[in-house]
Design a protein around this motif. Sequence first.
Motif, PDB file in Angstrom:
ATOM      1  N   HIS A 176       2.103   2.953   2.483  1.00 18.55           N
ATOM      2  CA  HIS A 176       2.014   3.873   3.627  1.00 18.55           C
ATOM      3  C   HIS A 176       3.368   4.016   4.316  1.00 18.55           C
ATOM      4  CE1 HIS A 176      -2.623   3.284   4.236  1.00 18.55           C
ATOM      5  NE2 HIS A 176      -2.276   3.579   3.006  1.00 18.55           N
ATOM      6  N   CYS A 195       0.822  -1.217   0.000  1.00 24.63           N
ATOM      7  CA  CYS A 195       0.000   0.000   0.000  1.00 24.63           C
ATOM      8  C   CYS A 195       0.856   1.268   0.000  1.00 24.63           C
ATOM      9  CB  CYS A 195      -0.911   0.018   1.224  1.00 24.63           C
ATOM     10  SG  CYS A 195       0.005   0.178   2.775  1.00 24.63           S
ATOM     11  N   ASN A 236       5.877   6.161   2.445  1.00 24.92           N
ATOM     12  CA  ASN A 236       5.632   7.596   2.499  1.00 24.92           C
ATOM     13  C   ASN A 236       5.965   8.219   3.856  1.00 24.92           C
ATOM     14  OD1 ASN A 236       4.763   7.796  -0.167  1.00 24.92           O
ATOM     15  ND2 ASN A 236       2.753   6.987   0.392  1.00 24.92           N
ATOM     16  N   VAL A 281       2.297   2.799  10.998  1.00 23.98           N
ATOM     17  CA  VAL A 281       1.290   3.092   9.967  1.00 23.98           C
ATOM     18  C   VAL A 281       0.838   1.881   9.165  1.00 23.98           C
ATOM     19  CG1 VAL A 281       2.004   5.501   9.690  1.00 23.98           C
ATOM     20  CG2 VAL A 281       3.010   3.739   8.202  1.00 23.98           C
ATOM     21  N   CYS A 282       1.524   0.752   9.301  1.00 29.82           N
ATOM     22  CA  CYS A 282       1.140  -0.406   8.484  1.00 29.82           C
ATOM     23  C   CYS A 282      -0.290  -0.824   8.820  1.00 29.82           C
ATOM     24  CB  CYS A 282       2.088  -1.576   8.714  1.00 29.82           C
ATOM     25  SG  CYS A 282       1.629  -3.013   7.714  1.00 29.82           S
TER      26      CYS A 282
END
Lengths: 478, 143
Positions: free
Chosen positions: A25, A23, A28, A58-59
């Motif tokens: 995330h 994804c 970033n 954030v995962c």
Amino acid sequence: MESQTHAQFHHALKFREDICIGCSHCMNICPTEAIRVGHGKAQLLANRCVDCGECYRVCPVGAIIVEQDDFENIYNFTTRIALIPSVFTGQFPDSVDSGAILAAVQELGFTHVFEVEEGVEFLNERFNEYLLQHKPIKPLISPFCPAVVRLIQVKFPTLVRNIILLKAPVDITALHARKTLTDQGIDPSEIGIFYVTPCAAKIVAVKSPVGEEKSVIDGVINMNYLYNKIFKILRQNKGKSEIPAFFPLSGKSVCWSLTHGEADHMKQGPSLAIDEINNVIEFLEKVENEEIDGIDFLELRACDESCAGGILCPGNRFMTVDKLRKRALKSDSIRGSYPAEFQGKIGIANDFLHHNISLGEVHPRSMMKLDDNMAEAMIKMKRIYDLNHMLPQVDCGICGSPSCKSLAEDVVQHEASIKQCIFIQKILEQNDKMDIQESVLIMKSIWSDNKLDQNSLKDEITIPLLQAGEEFTNQGKK
Amino acid sequence: MSTGKMHFEYQVEGGNFSAAGFPSSQVKKTLKQLNVDGNVIRRTVVALYEAEVNIVAHAYNGIISVDIDTEKITILLKDEGPGIADIKKAMEIGYSTATPEVREMGFGAGMGLSNMKTNADHLNITSEVGKGTIVEIINYFHQ
Ligand SMILES: Nc1ncnc2c1ncn2[C@@H]1O[C@H](COP(=O)(O)OP(=O)(O)OP(=O)(O)O)[C@@H](O)[C@H]1O
Ligand code: SF4
Ligand SMILES: [Mg+2]
């Protein structure tokens, strides 16, 4: 030339390919741009990672895990020491006494329990001496947070000499514990020291220490793992009235791992405390530019609210800080009534620790350098500059690199192709220099086949072509 | 551009303290990417920053040109300004003509030029009163 020897960079954060959904995330958020996406999976650049754990936070699917030793390893030793950081006691309700928590840890299978911060009063004295002896170097930076030490090594190589070369409280307490028990006649090979860690960075500090050959700690236990076990024991013990015998830490020691824990106690000059890794980076840029004047000591922590915000702490970081501050007040008020020489207490003077507290040199391992050969590096820099100017500066990450600039760098370092940029693809398509098949293949190589499977849209969803004035909804045309 | 050489230029505006520091920050970034020794980077950044602030504090405007090759970094700072009448005196620690406003910004201790001298392998200052000042700094990468 590009291939760094990755083997030397041990990391406690592991990416599980079987769970990762690609994804981006993590890519970033990574403050050192250490993550790329390729073949639909997050890929870690080991030489840039500092184990701060921002990716772990954030995962969305739990694909990033923190390695840990098998708990049963403690039974490889007959004398089993648990080192408990005070933030662990801050995970439980105010009503649970810290002594009861430590007793529960012992009950779990340890022969001895020490609090990590027992070494703080001793260390604080050494810090003040060190600051006095190293006056010309300003600001001196605390080595407390291993993620910060590694950040300085990879991103701020010119500041490596500012790091204070003294061990962390956990190492001091571990050394002291081992010495105390050995002096009591216990076979050193029978002593196993296990540290309960709030974060990945501290694991790495044990597994591949900087400025030391080998850590004195034999294993790590992740705090969230221990929390569940201790919670259960505490529930069973509810109502038991034994008062566990632990010498209360000083308030200073209890709060040492919180923000300002160190900075507030450096007597040799002005000091500053900064937490959260992006704040730390912003400030270190200024320090590196010599724009910061009049600060002698810098406390830098990778986590917001310092170790209360460690990625393995199950509790809310603000609540933890509050609890520890209360514990500190209480602790200071009752300390006087305890006998001076009590279990595990480390005095301000201690010859043995004095001789063992220093860290060896910390070496820079710059991720910034483009090439070992300077002429080559100049050519690369020029190419990066030119390529970056061709890119749209949208930093969308669709190329699989975290920013346009980092794609330009990856291309020049032969790690990526400029055709991975979706804007470049569109430009090439308009000029008949790329066909749809090629661009789809490129996108699949970054994001995997299934994210671009042409049959993946459900039959009932037809993507409408919009006419002027029409509104688009996910049901189709309205 | 021939290989093994780089050139950058920056404008400096007199009185604009908030923008000061950009050239040294850029030069720092470049030298880091070239894997120049940390000590050399630090000395260069200090010398350049002091020289830049002198233009901001004492002159009207200026141009900084930076040349890097595989041996050294050469920085030339040319300004239009009042110039320095007695360079030897200006180099003395503590000598400063900084205005109260400049002192308010935290500058004007009279340390800049001597700081530049200790952090540059080669420092050359020429000046014409009423016209401007030229400062040349050279630092070598391999001692
Ligand atoms: N570019 C310049 N143009 C005109 N005068 C200058 C220039 N650079 C330096 N000077 C003169 O030399 C003096 C000494 O400079 P120096 O940099 O050592 O100290 P300062 O700038 O006054 O204070 P500090 O650098 O400590 O903030 C200045 O006060 C000024 O009179
Ligand atoms: S602040 Fe504390 S918990 Fe966070 S990375 Fe640093 S040492 Fe670990
Ligand atoms: Mg000056």
